[in-house]
Design a protein around this motif. Structure first.
Motif, PDB file in Angstrom:
ATOM      1  N   LEU A 154      15.282  13.031  -3.721  1.00 30.87           N
ATOM      2  CA  LEU A 154      14.808  12.675  -2.386  1.00 30.87           C
ATOM      3  C   LEU A 154      15.012  13.822  -1.402  1.00 30.87           C
ATOM      4  N   HIS A 170       8.731  11.394   6.458  1.00 30.08           N
ATOM      5  CA  HIS A 170       7.681  10.806   5.627  1.00 30.08           C
ATOM      6  C   HIS A 170       7.293  11.806   4.537  1.00 30.08           C
ATOM      7  N   THR A 175       3.810   7.855  -5.218  1.00 30.87           N
ATOM      8  CA  THR A 175       4.533   7.886  -6.483  1.00 30.87           C
ATOM      9  C   THR A 175       4.899   6.469  -6.888  1.00 30.87           C
ATOM     10  N   HIS A 177       7.563   3.929  -9.362  1.00 35.56           N
ATOM     11  CA  HIS A 177       8.939   3.948  -9.846  1.00 35.56           C
ATOM     12  C   HIS A 177       9.021   4.713 -11.170  1.00 35.56           C
ATOM     13  N   ILE A 195      16.384   2.128  -5.823  1.00 31.92           N
ATOM     14  CA  ILE A 195      15.472   2.000  -4.684  1.00 31.92           C
ATOM     15  C   ILE A 195      15.756   0.712  -3.920  1.00 31.92           C
ATOM     16  N   LYS A 199      16.786   0.444  -0.016  1.00 26.74           N
ATOM     17  CA  LYS A 199      16.004  -0.370   0.910  1.00 26.74           C
ATOM     18  C   LYS A 199      16.903  -1.336   1.667  1.00 26.74           C
ATOM     19  N   LEU A 204      15.529   3.807   2.840  1.00 25.69           N
ATOM     20  CA  LEU A 204      14.297   4.227   2.180  1.00 25.69           C
ATOM     21  C   LEU A 204      13.279   3.110   2.125  1.00 25.69           C
ATOM     22  N   ASP A 205      12.020   3.457   2.367  1.00 33.20           N
ATOM     23  CA  ASP A 205      10.871   2.603   2.064  1.00 33.20           C
ATOM     24  C   ASP A 205       9.948   3.399   1.151  1.00 33.20           C
ATOM     25  N   ILE A 206       9.351   2.718   0.184  1.00 30.43           N
ATOM     26  CA  ILE A 206       8.430   3.386  -0.728  1.00 30.43           C
ATOM     27  C   ILE A 206       7.257   2.454  -1.003  1.00 30.43           C
ATOM     28  N   ASN A 207       6.051   3.011  -0.910  1.00 32.40           N
ATOM     29  CA  ASN A 207       4.846   2.232  -1.199  1.00 32.40           C
ATOM     30  C   ASN A 207       3.761   3.171  -1.697  1.00 32.40           C
ATOM     31  N   MET A 211       6.740   7.880   0.546  1.00 28.77           N
ATOM     32  CA  MET A 211       8.108   7.441   0.819  1.00 28.77           C
ATOM     33  C   MET A 211       8.487   7.777   2.256  1.00 28.77           C
TER      34      MET A 211
END
Length: 225
Positions: A154, A170, A175, A177, A195, A199, A204-207, A211
């Motif tokens: 990260l 940002h 990506t 998992h 993750i 969260k 962290l936020d990931i979508n 990220m």
């Protein structure tokens, strides 16, 4: 076509206007859809690529058939310069979003570097940066836990590709998992658990759009524990 907004240290952003015009004069522009391969390991067309828009990933396939993402290519980046598309290297370049690229024959690019030595120095800088990043990856994969490897990944992605956004960073790279698991040499379930923990802590936020690291300083704090 000029590249979309690119990172300050990208190859295109560091070219002078006359140098970029020289590059364009020997290049052909191509468009790729998300999921398309720009080149695969069984191709050896001896070309240089410069990405003007979109995102791509450079990866290798292990003997067990697992993908290892080596780095991402963002607008302004150059690749193909170290033989990535030679058969012996088993390296692939795949679009992870719709892409626009300039493609240049290596023989023409080599002549350009002879005529414009500063361009060659920028290429060396790019290669040196990638070698350093790959060396770090090998080091922490050999010595750190999956949790620490993820935090360091990260940090690397934030430093290399991140853009400041409202107190956070940002990382505009879509990506999964599984992608992250492949990058740090862990299983997907382990990565999903890490993750979820980040969260819950609001870090962290990931979508599908990338990220968002909300509290970058806490990544460093976690490494100290």
């Amino acid at each position: 076509m000029q590249a979309e907004q690119c990172l300050p240290y990208s190859f295109v952003n560091r070219l002078q206007a006359n140098e970029f015009r020289r590059v364009e004069s020997i290049a052909h522009e191509y468009c790729y859809k998300k999921g398309d391969y720009l080149f695969t390991a069984d191709q050896s067309d001896r070309s240089i690529y410069i990405i003007l828009g979109g995102r791509a990933k450079i990866s290798r396939i292990s003997q067990l058939g697992n993908e290892l993402i080596q780095w991402f290519c963002m607008p302004g980046d150059i690749f193909g310069i170290s033989g990535e598309n030679n058969l012996s290297n088993k390296v692939y370049a795949q679009a992870i979003s719709d892409c626009v690229v300039l493609k240049i024959k290596k023989v023409d690019f080599n002549q350009l570097m002879l005529n414009e030595p500063r361009v060659g120095l920028l290429v060396i800088d790019q290669l040196s940066s990638r070698l350093h990043a790959l060396g770090d990856m090998v080091l922490y994969m050999a010595s750190d836990s999956a949790n620490i490897r993820f935090i360091k990944l990260l940090q690397h992605l934030s430093e290399s590709y991140g853009q400041p956004r409202k107190g956070g960073i940002h990382i505009d790279i879509p990506t999964t998992h599984q992608d992250i698991a492949d990058m740090i040499g862990a299983c997907r379930q382990t990565v999903s658990g890490i993750i979820s923990e980040l969260k819950r802590e609001g870090i962290l936020d990931i979508n599908r759009n990338g990220m968002y690291v909300h509290k970058p300083e806490q990544l460093t704090n976690r490494l100290k524990h």
